[in-house]
Scaffold this motif. Sequence first.
Motif, PDB file in Angstrom:
ATOM      1  N   UNK A 166     -53.249 109.715  28.453  1.00 29.46           N
ATOM      2  CA  UNK A 166     -54.642 109.160  28.336  1.00 29.46           C
ATOM      3  C   UNK A 166     -55.610 110.338  27.986  1.00 29.46           C
ATOM      4  N   UNK A 167     -55.378 111.487  28.543  1.00 27.80           N
ATOM      5  CA  UNK A 167     -56.197 112.846  28.416  1.00 27.80           C
ATOM      6  C   UNK A 167     -56.299 113.303  27.201  1.00 27.80           C
ATOM      7  N   UNK A 168     -55.019 112.736  26.184  1.00 31.49           N
ATOM      8  CA  UNK A 168     -54.860 113.342  24.718  1.00 31.49           C
ATOM      9  C   UNK A 168     -53.598 114.002  24.358  1.00 31.49           C
ATOM     10  N   UNK A 169     -52.754 113.994  25.355  1.00 34.02           N
ATOM     11  CA  UNK A 169     -51.340 114.921  25.184  1.00 34.02           C
ATOM     12  C   UNK A 169     -50.447 113.593  24.567  1.00 34.02           C
ATOM     13  N   UNK A 170     -50.535 113.496  23.396  1.00 33.90           N
ATOM     14  CA  UNK A 170     -49.731 112.234  22.781  1.00 33.90           C
ATOM     15  C   UNK A 170     -48.600 112.660  21.947  1.00 33.90           C
ATOM     16  N   UNK A 171     -47.872 113.818  22.315  1.00 32.20           N
ATOM     17  CA  UNK A 171     -46.651 114.185  21.832  1.00 32.20           C
ATOM     18  C   UNK A 171     -45.496 113.331  22.245  1.00 32.20           C
ATOM     19  N   UNK A 172     -44.427 112.993  21.651  1.00 30.39           N
ATOM     20  CA  UNK A 172     -43.070 112.310  22.048  1.00 30.39           C
ATOM     21  C   UNK A 172     -43.338 111.082  23.017  1.00 30.39           C
ATOM     22  N   UNK A 173     -44.168 110.306  22.047  1.00 26.13           N
ATOM     23  CA  UNK A 173     -44.670 108.994  22.746  1.00 26.13           C
ATOM     24  C   UNK A 173     -43.366 108.241  22.787  1.00 26.13           C
ATOM     25  N   UNK A 174     -42.502 108.309  22.412  1.00 27.13           N
ATOM     26  CA  UNK A 174     -41.398 107.449  22.535  1.00 27.13           C
ATOM     27  C   UNK A 174     -40.699 107.748  23.573  1.00 27.13           C
ATOM     28  N   UNK A 175     -40.572 108.904  24.166  1.00 26.68           N
ATOM     29  CA  UNK A 175     -39.822 109.419  25.458  1.00 26.68           C
ATOM     30  C   UNK A 175     -40.792 108.613  26.639  1.00 26.68           C
ATOM     31  N   UNK A 176     -42.023 108.955  26.483  1.00 34.67           N
ATOM     32  CA  UNK A 176     -42.848 108.572  27.478  1.00 34.67           C
ATOM     33  C   UNK A 176     -42.831 106.997  27.609  1.00 34.67           C
ATOM     34  N   UNK A 177     -42.793 106.174  26.575  1.00 29.44           N
ATOM     35  CA  UNK A 177     -42.894 104.714  26.498  1.00 29.44           C
ATOM     36  C   UNK A 177     -41.406 104.225  26.866  1.00 29.44           C
ATOM     37  N   UNK A 178     -40.280 105.050  26.937  1.00 25.01           N
ATOM     38  CA  UNK A 178     -39.234 104.752  27.434  1.00 25.01           C
ATOM     39  C   UNK A 178     -39.236 104.853  29.093  1.00 25.01           C
TER      40      UNK A 178
END
Length: 341
Positions: A166-178
């Motif tokens: 939420x604070x802007x660290x948006x790398x590797x969004x697929x891993x976080x979504x999993x």
Amino acid sequence: SSAGSVRERSLSRSSLRSLGVKQNSPASMPHDTRIRYQCHRYRPLVALFFCHFLPYATAILVTLALILTESRTELLGPVCICFAPSMVLTVWYAVERVSLNLAGPTWTFWTPHQMAGRWIAAFSPYPEFLPWLAISSPGMKVFALLNLFVAITLTSIVPLAVVLWVRGCTRNRGVLACAVFCALAVIASGYEFEGMISPGERFLYPAVWLGLSWLIGVGVPSERSMLGRGLAVVATSLLACQILYLQINVGAVSNELAALYTRLRSARTQTEFCATYDTYVRQSWDQPHRRCLDVLLTNHASALRLPYYLYLERNVEAPIFQTGILNYTGSGDNEDLCSPR
């Protein structure tokens, strides 16, 4: 001509690199070859069905979440082809379970008490082994507090990752979504589903490990920071404590189990066997209305499974847990070793 061919190959490689395509990567392959490549990549997921249904369900959930989040919809076809045989087996498994007419509700949602209990059970590195190792044993109160510390620490991983996103660290969004999908599956699966107790608990582990992988991928915490070094010291200390716990406490329990097994094997009659076995079975369960630090210890009832080693030694049929994938029609259930039939 030799120099020209070298230049041609160099230009070809440069062109691929300029387009962001690695040589011999799936994107540089012909369509048919790429489909076969993707099928080979996902082939191990099919084998998960034969190991345990819930890891198989987790594999499907994580694969679909990654594909949809990363907008890789061209992989849906190959993945569906890979999962098709095991999906047919899943339908068969579901039909067989329904035919068992198991007692109880189809789906039961969590109560706060159930959620807390399974949460502690999932992340407790220091369990108890009743009746030999309990809260009254030396040092177990300290291990109970360590269980709480580990559970809180591991549970905070996914929320921390979401806050950083939420604070802007948006790398590797697929891993976080999993990781988030698995965390939601913990709640949605409920406490009981078709006779399976706490199926959602199995989604806790991939949620935490995927969340931890995401944090490592974005460099949180930094290896050279004080926080990173502190966490390394804490993790090493907990691992050392667990090694000592397994060698000393669990080693003593293993000796007690060996002595009990000798007693069961030397029983001359069914009555003598069941008198010993039933006594330890009754003592192997948690007492109702546990309080204080006792609730932080997860019990592993070990005495219940000892008779199966006797069955294996004698190469005779043993009652087993009834499931849909194994249509067992033998003598009794796994809790009927000494029950009247």
